[in-house]
Design a protein around this motif. Structure first.
Motif, short mmCIF file in Angstrom:
data_model
loop_
_atom_site.label_atom_id
_atom_site.label_comp_id
_atom_site.label_asym_id
_atom_site.label_seq_id
_atom_site.Cartn_x
_atom_site.Cartn_y
_atom_site.Cartn_z
N GLY A 169 61.43 16.57 -5.84
CA GLY A 169 61.74 17.99 -5.90
C GLY A 169 62.92 18.45 -5.08
N TRP A 170 63.34 17.65 -4.12
CA TRP A 170 64.44 18.08 -3.25
C TRP A 170 65.58 17.08 -3.35
N GLU A 287 53.60 13.78 -18.56
CA GLU A 287 54.72 13.29 -17.77
C GLU A 287 55.51 14.47 -17.23
N ILE A 288 55.91 14.38 -15.98
CA ILE A 288 56.70 15.45 -15.38
C ILE A 288 58.07 14.90 -14.97
N VAL A 318 57.12 24.73 -0.83
CA VAL A 318 56.56 24.71 -2.19
C VAL A 318 56.15 26.14 -2.50
N GLY A 319 56.97 26.82 -3.29
CA GLY A 319 56.73 28.22 -3.57
C GLY A 319 55.68 28.45 -4.66
N ALA A 324 51.89 24.69 -9.51
CA ALA A 324 51.26 23.94 -10.60
C ALA A 324 51.95 22.58 -10.77
N TRP A 325 53.29 22.58 -10.77
CA TRP A 325 54.04 21.33 -10.86
C TRP A 325 53.71 20.42 -9.68
N PHE A 326 53.59 21.01 -8.49
CA PHE A 326 53.31 20.21 -7.30
C PHE A 326 51.93 19.57 -7.39
N GLY A 327 50.95 20.28 -7.96
CA GLY A 327 49.63 19.71 -8.14
C GLY A 327 49.65 18.52 -9.09
#
Length: 466
Positions: A169-170, A287-288, A318-319, A324-327
């Motif tokens: 993510g970063w 898949e993400i 994590v805003g 949801a994506w982070f989960g």
């Protein structure tokens, strides 16, 4: 007198006490040390370091004065903690079997407490730093998992390496920097239960060999500094609003009085991830992709407090719109870790994003560093599949096995993370513990996520005539 291989394996299987130290006095010492550090920074014209603002002792109900662990359970935690931490061509023995070099370092002393053996205490100076760092992961994660499990007794806990998660993510220039320049916790613990929101806890683990001084009677200076550092690392990442994610800071004294002591403080809070529904959009089977563009500069908003106005600071945030994506990311990264732990690197590919290291599993590995999920063992009525490694302990040949429940592993191989979690949850009450492993002839450790790690002595190999 040197111990035999059988005596070493028996010691690895024996439950001993690991002492937990968590008091208001410890929290006060850490606050005092942090204030002294900040004073020196101001004298040099530097800004004080950011740390968790509320450090407290862990509730007695969550830890007691000690927990019972076998040395092998600690080494299981080391192996799981590092399985995805350093990807590349040197994986396999370099990562997967990292914990095996400590087989002769731990035992239960005469008082029944976990301690370093004479061999563990007399290691070379260059080796001590590595031993403290890696055993700190084992003891820190084992105690942290115990505490989180006490908080959420009807859940399963999964451990994920923070650096592996952040790559998705970063920007790599930020997420791959060392911890001193880009503070972040060492590990994320997800407590999950199908049909409920997952709970996330940040963990920072450190360890030291400092001997108790005659004056103080206990190790403190290095331990205190490590807990101060843990408060800085965990402050560098936030999930949702500022200071709402619970954190555990741990420092393991490998040469504490009476045996190994784990010092722990926590910062309270609760971080909930959005509820996922199997077969619906946003489930962990999907898949993400890497999420480019999550900012690091001025990403964390700290509200007005202690006479200071609200401000923004650098950090891993994590805003609300990324929760949801982070989960999904946490669940899929944990699935990749379970697969890699079982030797199925080729199956871990589907769960990792490009920046998390997917390409490392699509190239050949060097000889003696690859792992393949072609081994199996049976414990009671359960078959476990995974990978193995044979090494020497004196004249004895030892087989090390790491793997997962075969039924659960098939679900992970098939890309069915949500179904795996449901099945693992239904089975975890029936999972045997190391004392109920029947006729298994060696140390063995089970985890509620379905993984197992075991050692056994192989039969004597007959020399063939030339």
């Amino acid at each position: 007198m040197a111990r035999t291989a059988r005596q070493i394996l028996n010691a690895l299987s024996r439950s001993t006490s690991v002492h937990i130290h968590s008091t208001t006095e410890l929290a006060a010492h850490v606050d005092s040390a942090a204030a002294a550090i900040d004073k020196k920074r101001r004298e040099k014209g530097q800004e004080p370091a950011r740390r968790k603002p509320e450090l407290r002792p862990v509730a007695r109900a969550e830890h007691g004065r000690a927990i019972e662990l076998t040395p092998w359970q600690v080494l299981h935690s080391v192996a799981r903690g590092y399985v995805l931490a350093g990807q590349g061509m040197g994986r396999g023995l370099a990562e997967h079997w990292l914990s095996l070099k400590f087989c002769e370092a731990l035992y239960g002393n005469r008082a029944g407490s976990m301690d370093l053996t004479d061999k563990g205490r007399t290691s070379e100076r260059w080796y001590k730093g590595m031993q403290a760092r890696e055993l700190a992961v084992g003891f820190g994660l084992a105690v942290a998992e115990h505490i989180v499990q006490q908080r959420y007794p009807d859940h399963i806990v999964s451990v994920v390496d923070t650096s592996t998660v952040l790559r998705a993510g970063w920007p790599l220039s930020v997420s791959q920097r060392n911890k001193s320049s880009r503070p972040r916790p060492d590990y994320l613990i997800e407590a999950w239960k199908p049909g409920e929101q997952s709970k996330v806890t940040f963990v920072a683990c450190r360890g030291n060999h400092q001997k108790p001084s005659k004056r103080a009677g206990r190790t403190r200076s290095t331990t205190i500094q490590q807990l101060v550092k843990g408060a800085e690392l965990t402050e560098g990442m936030q999930i949702g609003p500022w200071n709402t994610t619970p954190c555990l800071m741990l420092s393991t004294e490998l040469m504490g009085q009476g045996g190994i002591v784990v010092n722990v403080l926590h910062s309270p809070g609760e971080a909930l991830l959005p509820l996922r529904t199997p077969d619906a959009a946003g489930n962990a089977d999907e898949e993400i992709k890497d999420k480019s563009g999550i900012p690091y500069p001025n990403a964390i908003r700290i509200p007005a407090r202690d006479g200071r106005r609200a401000r923004t600071v650098d950090g891993f945030q994590v805003g609300e719109y990324d929760l949801a994506w982070f989960g999904q990311l946490l669940a899929r990264t944990a699935a990749a870790g379970l697969t890699a732990f079982s030797g199925g690197g080729k199956h871990a590919v589907r769960y990792l994003t490009d920046r998390q290291g997917r390409e490392h599993y699509n190239v050949p590995a060097f000889a003696a560093t690859s792992s393949i999920d072609d081994a199996d063992i049976e414990v009671g009525d359960t078959k476990f599949v995974g990978t193995d490694n044979v090494f020497r302990m004196g004249a004895a040949r030892i087989e090390a096995f790491s793997g997962a429940d075969s039924g659960l592993y098939e679900l992970i191989k098939g890309g069915r993370v949500e179904e795996y979690r449901q099945a693992a949850y239904e089975l975890h009450y029936k999972r045997p513990n190391s004392h109920e492993a029947g006729k298994w002839n060696g140390p063995i450790s089970f985890h509620a996520d379905g993984t197992v790690m075991a050692l056994s002595i192989l039969p004597i190999r007959r020399r063939r005539p030339l």
